[in-house]
Write an enzyme that holds these catalytic residues in place. Structure first.
Site, mmCIF file in Angstrom:
data_model
loop_
_atom_site.group_PDB
_atom_site.id
_atom_site.type_symbol
_atom_site.label_atom_id
_atom_site.label_comp_id
_atom_site.label_asym_id
_atom_site.label_seq_id
_atom_site.Cartn_x
_atom_site.Cartn_y
_atom_site.Cartn_z
ATOM 1 N N GLY A 183 43.016 15.870 49.432
ATOM 2 C CA GLY A 183 43.093 16.935 50.430
ATOM 3 C C GLY A 183 44.062 18.035 50.040
ATOM 4 O O GLY A 183 44.605 18.727 50.914
ATOM 5 N N TRP A 215 43.014 21.561 51.279
ATOM 6 C CA TRP A 215 43.150 21.638 52.735
ATOM 7 C C TRP A 215 44.619 21.780 53.143
ATOM 8 O O TRP A 215 44.982 22.653 53.941
ATOM 9 C CB TRP A 215 42.538 20.369 53.328
ATOM 10 N N HIS A 219 51.151 17.274 42.013
ATOM 11 C CA HIS A 219 50.524 15.951 42.012
ATOM 12 C C HIS A 219 51.524 14.900 41.512
ATOM 13 O O HIS A 219 51.171 13.721 41.386
ATOM 14 C CB HIS A 219 49.317 15.932 41.068
ATOM 15 N N ARG A 255 33.164 19.918 48.259
ATOM 16 C CA ARG A 255 31.931 19.148 48.048
ATOM 17 C C ARG A 255 31.354 18.820 49.409
ATOM 18 O O ARG A 255 30.506 19.539 49.918
ATOM 19 C CB ARG A 255 32.239 17.894 47.199
ATOM 20 N N GLY A 310 33.651 17.136 52.052
ATOM 21 C CA GLY A 310 34.764 17.178 53.000
ATOM 22 C C GLY A 310 34.575 16.228 54.166
ATOM 23 O O GLY A 310 34.915 16.540 55.296
HETATM 24 P P1 PAP Z 1 42.568 18.619 43.978
HETATM 25 O O1 PAP Z 1 43.551 17.563 44.312
HETATM 26 O O2 PAP Z 1 41.879 18.401 42.686
HETATM 27 O O3 PAP Z 1 43.109 20.019 44.100
HETATM 28 P P2 PAP Z 1 41.369 18.303 46.600
HETATM 29 O O4 PAP Z 1 41.376 19.601 47.292
HETATM 30 O O5 PAP Z 1 42.313 17.269 47.058
HETATM 31 O O6 PAP Z 1 41.388 18.529 45.031
HETATM 32 O O7 PAP Z 1 39.962 17.604 46.699
HETATM 33 C C1 PAP Z 1 38.811 18.152 47.123
HETATM 34 C C2 PAP Z 1 38.323 17.269 48.253
HETATM 35 O O8 PAP Z 1 38.812 17.798 49.489
HETATM 36 C C3 PAP Z 1 36.827 17.296 48.311
HETATM 37 O O9 PAP Z 1 36.427 16.083 48.925
HETATM 38 P P3 PAP Z 1 34.962 15.469 48.747
HETATM 39 O O10 PAP Z 1 34.688 15.427 47.274
HETATM 40 O O11 PAP Z 1 35.021 14.103 49.362
HETATM 41 O O12 PAP Z 1 34.035 16.365 49.479
HETATM 42 C C4 PAP Z 1 36.631 18.506 49.210
HETATM 43 O O13 PAP Z 1 35.339 18.577 49.766
HETATM 44 C C5 PAP Z 1 37.694 18.263 50.260
HETATM 45 N N1 PAP Z 1 38.097 19.477 50.967
HETATM 46 C C6 PAP Z 1 38.327 20.705 50.449
HETATM 47 N N2 PAP Z 1 38.684 21.542 51.412
HETATM 48 C C7 PAP Z 1 38.671 20.866 52.573
HETATM 49 C C8 PAP Z 1 38.931 21.211 53.941
HETATM 50 N N3 PAP Z 1 39.269 22.434 54.276
HETATM 51 N N4 PAP Z 1 38.819 20.234 54.861
HETATM 52 C C9 PAP Z 1 38.464 18.981 54.526
HETATM 53 N N5 PAP Z 1 38.205 18.584 53.265
HETATM 54 C C10 PAP Z 1 38.305 19.517 52.296
#
Ligand code: PAP
Length: 335
Positions: free
Chosen positions: A81, A84, A142, A300, A302
């Site tokens: 997350g 987010w 991270h 993806r 979320g």
């Molecule tokens: P990172 O640590 O590589 O920067 P990060 O943002 O933690 O990535 O991971 C992306 C995940 O957060 C994705 O999850 P999923 O593969 O299960 O879909 C992404 O969809 C989700 N994500 C990104 N933005 C949001 C948001 N605003 N609310 C909820 N989930 C989100």
């Protein structure tokens, strides 16, 4: 993860930083290595599997970074997350500076607004750029909690960390999808089975996952004013409550007037998956940086519980078992 298109021009590191970089270059070949999920080699450093740039960043932080009481560090294990939480913290802190109808999050991905701490230090080979940022500095990492120097973790009045964790089954699935986007075309796709095996063994960027989570969890229990610990699933379920909690922790609680104005709801809406993923800036599929990923790859599904669509019952059992075993007696669980 790291992108490079937002970096200002690189300066020559000072003597102290050059010494740290030299020490790092000498250290890396002596560390246990493992193949990574994408192109970087992983090195086992102080109990965690970290890409070389993360170790370089960590060593520069330890040797040269001067924390400030106003520093806010958004900490995550990848795919828990990050995007987010970066958006939420940025919009909470800057809520009086921007109009919600014309907000920086409409024009920039959260990774442009909250700098990737170790990524910047690695890129610069120096702390100089981060040293020069105005307060409050909003940085994202991270790195595991135990890799930060005691001058950042011991003193409750010096800098704050906000951490978000997520059910490891969803983290694994999200990471596996992301890895296959990031892997160079020359390499075969990473099979779900191979990735699962690596994840369970803790061989995953910044892993083992469980040790990463527990480091921040324990710190949040010991120093609740220094570390705020959130769960992705809780933010999904109770976004308003979590945003209020974040604002209080960061020392900027919502005023009665803001509550009346629905500022909390505006922030939740602005940072929601639906809103962010539909911004044009986040629909781009190719990065202008060095890595073959675009902003759209950080959005993806979320959702909570997408693992049911990917994991076999045996995989679920194994991950649950590892999780139970690792968390036993810690007072923490993912329920
Ligand atoms: P990172 O640590 O590589 O920067 P990060 O943002 O933690 O990535 O991971 C992306 C995940 O957060 C994705 O999850 P999923 O593969 O299960 O879909 C992404 O969809 C989700 N994500 C990104 N933005 C949001 C948001 N605003 N609310 C909820 N989930 C989100």
């Amino acid at each position: 993860m790291e992108t490079s298109n937002f970096f200002p021009s690189v300066e020559i590191p000072n003597e102290g930083c050059q010494k740290t970089l030299k020490n790092c270059n000498e250290l890396l070949p002596t560390l246990p290595q493992s193949k990574a999920w994408w192109f970087d080699q992983l090195f086992q450093y102080q109990g965690f599997w970290i890409p070389s740039f993360g170790i370089r960043g960590s060593m520069l932080i330890n040797d040269h970074f001067k924390p400030r009481p106003t520093d806010i560090i958004v900490a995550t294990f990848p795919k828990c997350g990050t995007t987010w939480l970066r958006a939420l913290v940025f919009s909470i802190i800057n809520r009086n500076s921007f109009d919600f109808s014309d907000h920086p999050l409409h024009k920039a991905n959260p990774q442009e607004l909250v700098l990737f701490f170790e990524g910047y230090l690695h890129r610069y080979g120096s702390t100089s750029f981060v040293d020069g940022l105005p307060s409050p500095r909003l940085l994202s990492t991270h790195l595991p909690y135990s890799l930060f120097p005691t001058r950042m973790t011991d003193d409750t009045s010096v800098c704050r960390f906000v951490y978000i964790c997520r059910d490891p089954k969803d983290v694994f699935v999200s990471k596996w999808h992301f890895a296959n986007k990031l892997r160079p075309k020359e390499l075969p796709p990473l099979s779900l089975e191979e990735a699962f095996d690596l994840f369970c063994k803790g061989v995953s960027e910044y892993g083992p996952f469980w040790d990463h989570v527990l480091g921040y969890w324990e710190a949040s229990v010991e120093s609740p004013k220094k570390v705020l610990f959130l769960k992705y699933e809780d933010v999904k379920k109770e976004p308003l409550g979590c945003v209020r909690k974040l604002a209080e922790f960061l020392g900027v609680p919502f005023t009665p007037e803001e509550e009346n104005n629905e500022t909390v709801a505006e922030i939740v809406k602005l940072c929601s998956f639906e809103s962010l993923s539909n911004q044009n800036v986040n629909k781009s599929q190719t990065s202008s940086g060095e890595r073959p990923i675009g902003n759209s790859d950080f959005f993806r599904k979320g959702e909570v519980g997408d693992w049911v669509n990917h994991l076999s019952p045996e995989m679920v059992e194994k991950l649950n078992q590892i999780t139970e075993q690792k968390l036993q007696g810690t007072g923490f669980n993912f329920d």
